[in-house]
Motif scaffolding. Structure first.
Motif, PDB file in Angstrom:
ATOM      1  N   ILE A   4      -9.127   3.655 -14.749  1.00  0.00           N
ATOM      2  CA  ILE A   4      -8.775   2.515 -13.892  1.00  0.00           C
ATOM      3  C   ILE A   4      -9.133   1.181 -14.535  1.00  0.00           C
ATOM      4  O   ILE A   4      -8.529   0.153 -14.213  1.00  0.00           O
ATOM      5  CB  ILE A   4      -9.442   2.622 -12.502  1.00  0.00           C
ATOM      6  N   GLU A  26      -0.261   6.065 -11.345  1.00  0.00           N
ATOM      7  CA  GLU A  26      -1.347   5.740 -12.265  1.00  0.00           C
ATOM      8  C   GLU A  26      -0.840   5.635 -13.701  1.00  0.00           C
ATOM      9  O   GLU A  26      -1.328   4.797 -14.480  1.00  0.00           O
ATOM     10  CB  GLU A  26      -2.443   6.808 -12.160  1.00  0.00           C
ATOM     11  N   PRO A  67      -2.898  -3.965  -9.442  1.00  0.00           N
ATOM     12  CA  PRO A  67      -3.619  -2.992  -8.610  1.00  0.00           C
ATOM     13  C   PRO A  67      -4.939  -3.593  -8.136  1.00  0.00           C
ATOM     14  O   PRO A  67      -5.690  -4.163  -8.931  1.00  0.00           O
ATOM     15  CB  PRO A  67      -3.847  -1.816  -9.562  1.00  0.00           C
ATOM     16  N   THR A  94       0.847  -1.189   0.000  1.00  0.00           N
ATOM     17  CA  THR A  94       0.000   0.000   0.000  1.00  0.00           C
ATOM     18  C   THR A  94       0.885   1.242   0.000  1.00  0.00           C
ATOM     19  O   THR A  94       1.744   1.400   0.874  1.00  0.00           O
ATOM     20  CB  THR A  94      -0.935   0.031   1.230  1.00  0.00           C
ATOM     21  N   VAL A 154      -2.801   3.745  -3.044  1.00  0.00           N
ATOM     22  CA  VAL A 154      -2.957   2.697  -4.063  1.00  0.00           C
ATOM     23  C   VAL A 154      -2.436   1.387  -3.476  1.00  0.00           C
ATOM     24  O   VAL A 154      -1.335   1.356  -2.908  1.00  0.00           O
ATOM     25  CB  VAL A 154      -2.185   3.045  -5.350  1.00  0.00           C
ATOM     26  N   THR A 155      -3.218   0.337  -3.597  1.00  0.00           N
ATOM     27  CA  THR A 155      -2.835  -0.972  -3.083  1.00  0.00           C
ATOM     28  C   THR A 155      -2.601  -1.934  -4.236  1.00  0.00           C
ATOM     29  O   THR A 155      -3.430  -2.047  -5.151  1.00  0.00           O
ATOM     30  CB  THR A 155      -3.910  -1.536  -2.141  1.00  0.00           C
ATOM     31  N   ARG A 210      -3.888  10.200  -1.605  1.00  0.00           N
ATOM     32  CA  ARG A 210      -4.349   9.062  -2.407  1.00  0.00           C
ATOM     33  C   ARG A 210      -3.532   7.842  -2.025  1.00  0.00           C
ATOM     34  O   ARG A 210      -2.305   7.908  -1.875  1.00  0.00           O
ATOM     35  CB  ARG A 210      -4.173   9.372  -3.895  1.00  0.00           C
ATOM     36  N   ILE A 246      -7.895   1.562  -4.570  1.00  0.00           N
ATOM     37  CA  ILE A 246      -7.503   2.969  -4.548  1.00  0.00           C
ATOM     38  C   ILE A 246      -8.335   3.666  -3.479  1.00  0.00           C
ATOM     39  O   ILE A 246      -9.552   3.449  -3.377  1.00  0.00           O
ATOM     40  CB  ILE A 246      -7.736   3.644  -5.906  1.00  0.00           C
ATOM     41  N   ASP A 301      -9.063   7.563  -2.069  1.00  0.00           N
ATOM     42  CA  ASP A 301      -8.887   9.005  -2.200  1.00  0.00           C
ATOM     43  C   ASP A 301      -9.419   9.695  -0.947  1.00  0.00           C
ATOM     44  O   ASP A 301     -10.446   9.274  -0.384  1.00  0.00           O
ATOM     45  CB  ASP A 301      -9.647   9.543  -3.417  1.00  0.00           C
TER      46      ASP A 301
END
Length: 408
Positions: free
Chosen positions: A342, A327, A375, A316, A392-393, A390, A378, A380
């Motif tokens: 996404i 991204e 991914p 993460t 992201v995992t 933000r 996500i 936010d």
């Protein structure tokens, strides 16, 4: 009473020629033990018939500062100090014994707490924030916790290389073994033989008497300071026993003033797909879980075979939103690409964490690489009067740890 300054942890690997190590930079070591006792009752009776005694479950957790060496990872994987790359799959079969040597405030040695046969079930790497120390966490599982005290207070582990013989004699006199209080006539808690020809390790069975083992090559005898084992040349023999003293000329723990006290977030570089440096990162959390498959069998109370069904690595990345590098990499496009959907994020990405000896990053210490990541989430956040963040995992199942930067 025993202060943690007098609580000295060591790790003893089971397989191969790898040597015991003290566990440096440890911040916490905690055990959770479940005895797995079950009440047996029956219709028509007021009260218990008996208790069913199952195998205990032991979970040992260790929290360690990152200090830039592979030593403990090598020990957990039962590999030698010269192995500079450890793959996650290298943890499947190996096990370690972890022992804590305890001295009270009057400098009187009290006891050893011994956790035999532990297997790694997971570890994590945490960079909590830009000003934090990097931490490692380990979870190990087993079935036993043993306290040694009195004339049996010290756990001693000896290791000798065989010359080869139908029954080879090994002298054990430093210190002299003390009898196992639970097993009449026995002095060794266990004897292991690692076969030089194929690298397998066998736990040998006890045979009474002072002569050569006659019941088979998987037996040993011990009497009067002499251990006898059937060996081939270059086999490695390890023996575990208790005594009223520790090995002469050795210490359970010595201060390590050579390696870093602890490495910090500012000494780290994090890359996605090898070359894309990640800016504005606020946290990195990595969890690697080994879904263990440790086999019991009818007729035996011990684990007879060890394995791992699968490995899950979960990363993460938390950041202040300023650039869209993550991204863009997940989309497989160049910087500044106009649309980051996404639904079109790609899989099979790599994440690299490099850790150096200082914030100038002029000397590499240790690195972690997580491969074939996808991914999976996500997050936010746009709180009032604050900056947009933000998270992201990414998730995968493979990777490695290395002290050789070229491997990354």
């Amino acid at each position: 009473m025993i202060r943690t300054t007098n609580y000295k942890p060591r790790s003893y690997p089971r397989n191969g020629t790898s040597s015991p190590v003290q566990i440096d930079r440890l911040q916490d070591m905690s055990a959770s033990v479940t005895l797995n006792r079950t009440k047996l009752e029956e219709l028509g009776r007021n009260g218990l018939v008996d208790w069913r005694v199952g195998n205990p479950t032991v979970s040992l957790t260790l929290r360690q500062l990152e200090y830039g060496t592979l030593e403990f990872f090598q020990n957990l994987a039962n590999v030698a100090a010269g192995d500079l790359k450890i793959d996650f799959k290298d943890f499947d079969i190996p096990s370690v014994d972890i022992a804590a040597y305890e001295t009270d405030e009057n400098d009187s040695f009290k006891s050893t707490i011994w956790y035999p046969g532990l297997r790694l079930s997971g570890f994590s790497i945490n960079i909590g924030d830009p000003d934090s120390l990097v931490e490692r966490n380990f979870t190990l599982i087993g079935e036993d916790e043993i306290t040694l005290q009195g004339s049996n207070a010290y756990l001693n582990v000896g290791q000798q290389t065989a010359s080869g013989g139908s029954a080879e004699s090994f002298t054990i006199a430093n210190p002299t073994p003390v009898a196992d209080p639970d097993n009449s006539g026995q002095f060794m808690f266990k004897v292991l033989r690692t076969n030089d020809s194929d690298g397998t390790t066998d736990k040998l069975k006890f045979e009474a008497g002072a002569g050569d083992p006659a019941l088979g090559t998987d037996y040993y005898t011990y009497s009067g300071g002499t251990l006898k084992v059937h060996t081939s040349i270059s086999d490695e023999v390890k023996y575990y026993y208790s005594a009223g003293a520790y090995i002469s000329g050795e210490q359970t723990f010595t201060n390590n003033d050579t390696d870093a006290a602890g490495l910090e977030a500012k000494m780290c570089s994090v890359y996605l797909q090898t070359t894309s440096y990640l800016y504005r990162l606020q946290s990195v959390a990595v969890d690697v879980t080994l879904n263990r498959f440790d086999v019991l069998e009818i007729g035996d109370v011990n684990v007879v075979q060890r394995g791992v069904r699968d490995v899950t690595s979960r990363v993460t990345l938390g950041r202040i939103l300023d650039q869209w590098t993550i991204e863009e990499v997940l989309r497989g496009e160049v910087a500044g690409y106009g649309k980051l959907d996404i639904r079109k994020f790609q899989d099979e990405k790599n994440l690299i964490i490099k850790i150096y000896n200082n914030d100038d990053k002029d000397s590499f210490r240790i690195g972690y690489k997580f491969t074939d990541l996808a991914p999976v989430g996500i997050d936010d956040a746009a709180p009032l009067n604050d900056y947009v963040s933000r998270g992201v995992t990414l998730e995968g199942e493979s990777g490695f740890i290395t002290s050789d930067e070229n491997e990354l």
